[in-house]
Design an enzyme around this catalytic site. Sequence first.
Site, PDB file in Angstrom:
ATOM      1  N   ASP A  49      -1.063  -1.273  -4.416  1.00 45.55           N
ATOM      2  CA  ASP A  49      -0.757  -0.660  -3.118  1.00 45.55           C
ATOM      3  C   ASP A  49      -0.502  -1.751  -2.069  1.00 45.55           C
ATOM      4  O   ASP A  49      -0.168  -1.446  -0.922  1.00 45.55           O
ATOM      5  CB  ASP A  49      -1.850   0.329  -2.684  1.00 45.55           C
ATOM      6  CG  ASP A  49      -3.203  -0.321  -2.512  1.00 45.55           C
ATOM      7  OD1 ASP A  49      -3.331  -1.535  -2.723  1.00 45.55           O
ATOM      8  OD2 ASP A  49      -4.167   0.408  -2.148  1.00 45.55           O
ATOM      9  N   GLU A 120     -10.259   1.997  -6.180  1.00 44.92           N
ATOM     10  CA  GLU A 120     -11.211   1.110  -5.515  1.00 44.92           C
ATOM     11  C   GLU A 120     -12.562   1.798  -5.326  1.00 44.92           C
ATOM     12  O   GLU A 120     -12.614   2.988  -5.045  1.00 44.92           O
ATOM     13  CB  GLU A 120     -10.676   0.696  -4.129  1.00 44.92           C
ATOM     14  CG  GLU A 120      -9.393  -0.106  -4.195  1.00 44.92           C
ATOM     15  CD  GLU A 120      -8.915  -0.579  -2.812  1.00 44.92           C
ATOM     16  OE1 GLU A 120      -9.607  -0.350  -1.791  1.00 44.92           O
ATOM     17  OE2 GLU A 120      -7.826  -1.192  -2.775  1.00 44.92           O
ATOM     18  N   GLU A 187     -12.377  -8.740  -6.112  1.00 42.08           N
ATOM     19  CA  GLU A 187     -11.567  -9.375  -5.061  1.00 42.08           C
ATOM     20  C   GLU A 187     -12.448 -10.060  -4.041  1.00 42.08           C
ATOM     21  O   GLU A 187     -13.376  -9.461  -3.479  1.00 42.08           O
ATOM     22  CB  GLU A 187     -10.682  -8.307  -4.383  1.00 42.08           C
ATOM     23  CG  GLU A 187      -9.835  -8.900  -3.262  1.00 42.08           C
ATOM     24  CD  GLU A 187      -8.646  -8.040  -2.854  1.00 42.08           C
ATOM     25  OE1 GLU A 187      -8.376  -7.006  -3.497  1.00 42.08           O
ATOM     26  OE2 GLU A 187      -7.974  -8.421  -1.877  1.00 42.08           O
TER      27      GLU A 187
HETATM   28  O1  KIV Z   1      -2.733  -3.870  -4.382  1.00 44.27           O
HETATM   29  C1  KIV Z   1      -2.887  -4.920  -5.015  1.00 44.27           C
HETATM   30  O2  KIV Z   1      -1.975  -5.754  -5.135  1.00 44.27           O
HETATM   31  C2  KIV Z   1      -4.191  -5.162  -5.604  1.00 44.27           C
HETATM   32  C3  KIV Z   1      -4.459  -6.529  -6.157  1.00 44.27           C
HETATM   33  C4  KIV Z   1      -4.639  -7.485  -5.046  1.00 44.27           C
HETATM   34  C5  KIV Z   1      -5.615  -6.532  -7.074  1.00 44.27           C
HETATM   35  O3  KIV Z   1      -5.017  -4.310  -5.604  1.00 44.27           O
END
Ligand code: KIV
Length: 269
Positions: A49, A120, A187
């Site tokens: 996202d 998430e 992250e």
């Molecule tokens: O949206 C994204 O690119 C992510 C990565 C940073 C893991 O969730």
Amino acid sequence: MGAPEPKVTTETLRQKKARGEPIVVLTAYDFTLGAICDQAGVDVVLVGDSVATVMQGHDTTVTVTLEQMLYHCELVARACKRALVVGDMPFLSYQVSVEDALRNAGRFLKEARVEAVKLEGGRRVLPAVESLVAAGIPVMGHLGLTPQSIHQFGSYRTRGSDSDEAQRIKEDAQALAAAGAFALVLEKVPAALAREVTAGLPIPTIGIGAGVHCDGQVLVSYDMLGLFTKWKPRFARRYAELGTTAAGAIERYCEDVRARRFPNEGESY
Ligand code: KIV
């Protein structure tokens, strides 16, 4: 030409962790970049996202819609012959109810043709994770800095640097693995915490700003290619400066058109 390489699956990733073989993950948002990632040997292409920030120009990932994510996922899924394609479920597409989460995750597989979804959060999303896994939808978790909660966090600082938050992340990681998640993004957490989580977990961890001891690494392609330069987290190593290269090429094209140097005879009919 040899036989095509077999498709990467969640089982491939499990075996890579068991062998201590690093897993390579990169984001892509369209067919062309998806194909480049796939042919370059990336194991997992994540349609993140982050499309909201690096392609759409928003300040956060909160605004991207389910329909937009499905569109980008479909483009990437069409390109990837070997890499496992994971679609990022956008904000509020899995938090409202378990039924909603299942219906929306199903659209990622049925309509966009990705092979797994990412969502998430820790224990608060467990009912959704369990329901997706029970329906046969592979789920990648995401802990630490979870950008969809930016308005709650208030900043993009490192998560898990105090012992209470570190403990919560460790417990959430175990809970997600027990609920059937096949991998976990960590992250922006301290490298020592990521190392501990990785060592204690049966599923692979994929780090971004989480040190070298994760089972794999992920970067946002537009960051590592130097295409997105609005901000640069310290973990986002630049492997190319494509933004500068593209700007130079476009300036030369402008000059050529204005000087009538383009097209030449060979480029005309
Ligand atoms: O949206 C994204 O690119 C992510 C990565 C940073 C893991 O969730």
